[in-house]
Design an enzyme around this catalytic site. Structure first.
Site, mmCIF file in Angstrom:
data_model
loop_
_atom_site.group_PDB
_atom_site.id
_atom_site.type_symbol
_atom_site.label_atom_id
_atom_site.label_comp_id
_atom_site.label_asym_id
_atom_site.label_seq_id
_atom_site.Cartn_x
_atom_site.Cartn_y
_atom_site.Cartn_z
ATOM 1 N N GLY A 13 0.755 -0.991 0.217
ATOM 2 C CA GLY A 13 -0.027 -0.152 0.028
ATOM 3 C C GLY A 13 0.768 1.305 -0.098
ATOM 4 C CD GLU A 168 -13.567 11.162 0.515
ATOM 5 O OE1 GLU A 168 -12.701 11.917 0.986
ATOM 6 O OE2 GLU A 168 -13.344 9.990 0.309
#
Length: 433
Positions: A13, A168
């Site tokens: 990541g 979001e």
């Protein structure tokens, strides 16, 4: 010349990519281990889940990344660590030896033991999960549009969690409801598509300033989101949820953005596990009790100074740990990690976002939204991904709302539809017998 030490990096990541790049610059032999062949840019997965971006826009080949940095890559799942022999144990039986080990496996969903949450909700922490959410949302809309009386059907999505991901997602779903549905599904009544955002605290975006929290709430409500603060779930079923106050709400889909935790598999790796299922590390990011094992990013918990589980701490920790391994090789003591806060952002929807800097500067509206887009595109891996993301977002928003189309895929059933289908099948079998 003495061969440089071998560093194994588990997880690719933000933190894993940062440490790999920095180690490669310093000439270390590096092996990157991940169960996926790609890196995922998680902050934009909600755009994939709502049809704004292709999955390929936010993923990047780990083989290409490793080759660019003269590192090795092995796609496999780690099932354990042999600390006595300094080996990473893979699910295919292979053991990868290391001189130094860096754990950056990230986090997974935490359902807090709520009955039915793990079985009947969807999350968005991986590429596959985001695609499943997307196909389930559009599958549900297709199912309603395909009925003999499409105007009579409703579609309710509940988003659990009022942090950046939940905000979001709820905002993007509201845009989908108000702009894409009238264009793509003219037979459907947008008023019968409901977006509900559930947050157990008394405000959204808790790490942000109160002014930004109020702005976020106002913008979501203005976009038609049913925001329910001081509300928590007690049960999740295929076709409804039950709140702690005893009230029930019929739903088609529940999206879980309420909490994260380290993977349960970490318990088998012989490392100390602390709050939130995260690996306990010291101020130099070394796993407590080990001299040559580090943990970075969301999975790491600096017990003396816990940091937010965001991209910036992960990137900075990755670069920091590479330097510390260099110091250890040179016979020097490690340093203490100090996080440099560059600010926090969250987007709510078209031309609406919040920005907060550590010096107290705050911004909302169009300029914050444009800054959010520019920053996220800049942090994507690969020039092609940046261009594709820019083109897709421009196509979505430049002519907004006249041409608010969406990228779609296969048609998936919602848990509610699957339950109805199973009931009908059971009824048919009963009638035949």
């Amino acid at each position: 010349m003495t061969e440089m030490p071998h560093v194994v990096v588990v997880g690719a990541g933000f933190a894993g990519v940062a440490v790999t790049r920095e180690l490669a610059k310093r000439g270390f032999r590096v092996t990157v281990v991940d169960r996926h062949p790609y890196n995922t840019f998680q902050p934009l997965l909600y755009q994939v889940a709502t049809g704004g971006l292709n999955a390929g826009d936010v993923t990047y080949s780990l083989r290409f990344l490793s080759a660019k940095n003269k590192a090795n890559f092995r796609r496999t799942k780690v099932v354990g660590i042999d600390h006595d022999h300094n080996e990473v144990i893979c699910d295919d039986g292979v053991r990868i030896p290391y001189d130094y080990l860096v754990l950056g496996t990230g986090i997974t969903t935490n359902h807090f033991g709520i009955p039915g949450a793990a079985e009947y909700t969807m999350s968005m922490y991986t590429r596959a999960e985001a695609l499943k959410v997307r196909d389930t949302i559009f599958g549900g809309l297709e199912n309603i549009a395909g009925t003999s009386h499409p105007g009579t059907g409703g579609f309710t999505v509940v988003v659990v969690g009022g942090g950046p991901t939940g905000v979001e997602m709820a905002g993007s779903l509201a845009e989908l409801k108000d702009s894409a549905i009238p264009t793509t599904y003219p037979e459907l009544d947008p008023k019968k598509v409901h977006v509900v955002l559930v947050e157990m605290a008394n405000a959204l975006l808790l790490p942000f300033d109160e002014k930004l929290q109020r702005y976020t709430l106002s913008e979501l409500v203005k976009r038609g989101v049913d925001v329910r603060l001081r509300t928590a779930l007690s049960e999740v079923h295929p076709d409804h949820v039950v709140f702690k106050d005893g009230n029930r709400l019929d739903v088609d889909l529940v999206i879980w953005a309420a909490g994260v935790s380290g993977s349960k598999e970490l318990n088998d790796w012989g490392v100390p596990i602390g709050r939130g299922g995260r690996i306990e590390v010291g101020t130099d990011c070394r796993v407590k009790g080990f001299d040559n094992v580090f943990a970075i990013g969301d999975v790491a918990l600096i017990t003396e100074n816990p940091l937010p589980q965001l991209a910036q701490p992960a990137i900075q920790e990755g670069k920091f740990v590479a330097r510390q391994i260099g110091r250890l090789v040179n016979g020097e003591d490690t340093e203490e990690f100090h996080y440099f806060d560059k600010g926090t952002m969250a987007t709510i929807g078209n031309r609406a976002a919040v920005l907060q800097l550590p010096n107290g500067f705050k911004m909302t509206g169009t300029f914050a939204w444009l800054g959010w887009i520019v920053l996220h595109i800049a942090y994507l891996l690969g020039g092609r991904n940046r261009v594709q993301t820019l083109v897709n977002l421009a196509a979505r928003y430049a002519t907004w709302p006249r041409r608010a189309g969406a990228i779609v895929g296969d048609v998936n059933e919602t848990p509610q539809q699957a339950k109805v289908k199973a009931s009908k099948k059971k009824e048919q079998l009963s009638q035949r017998s």
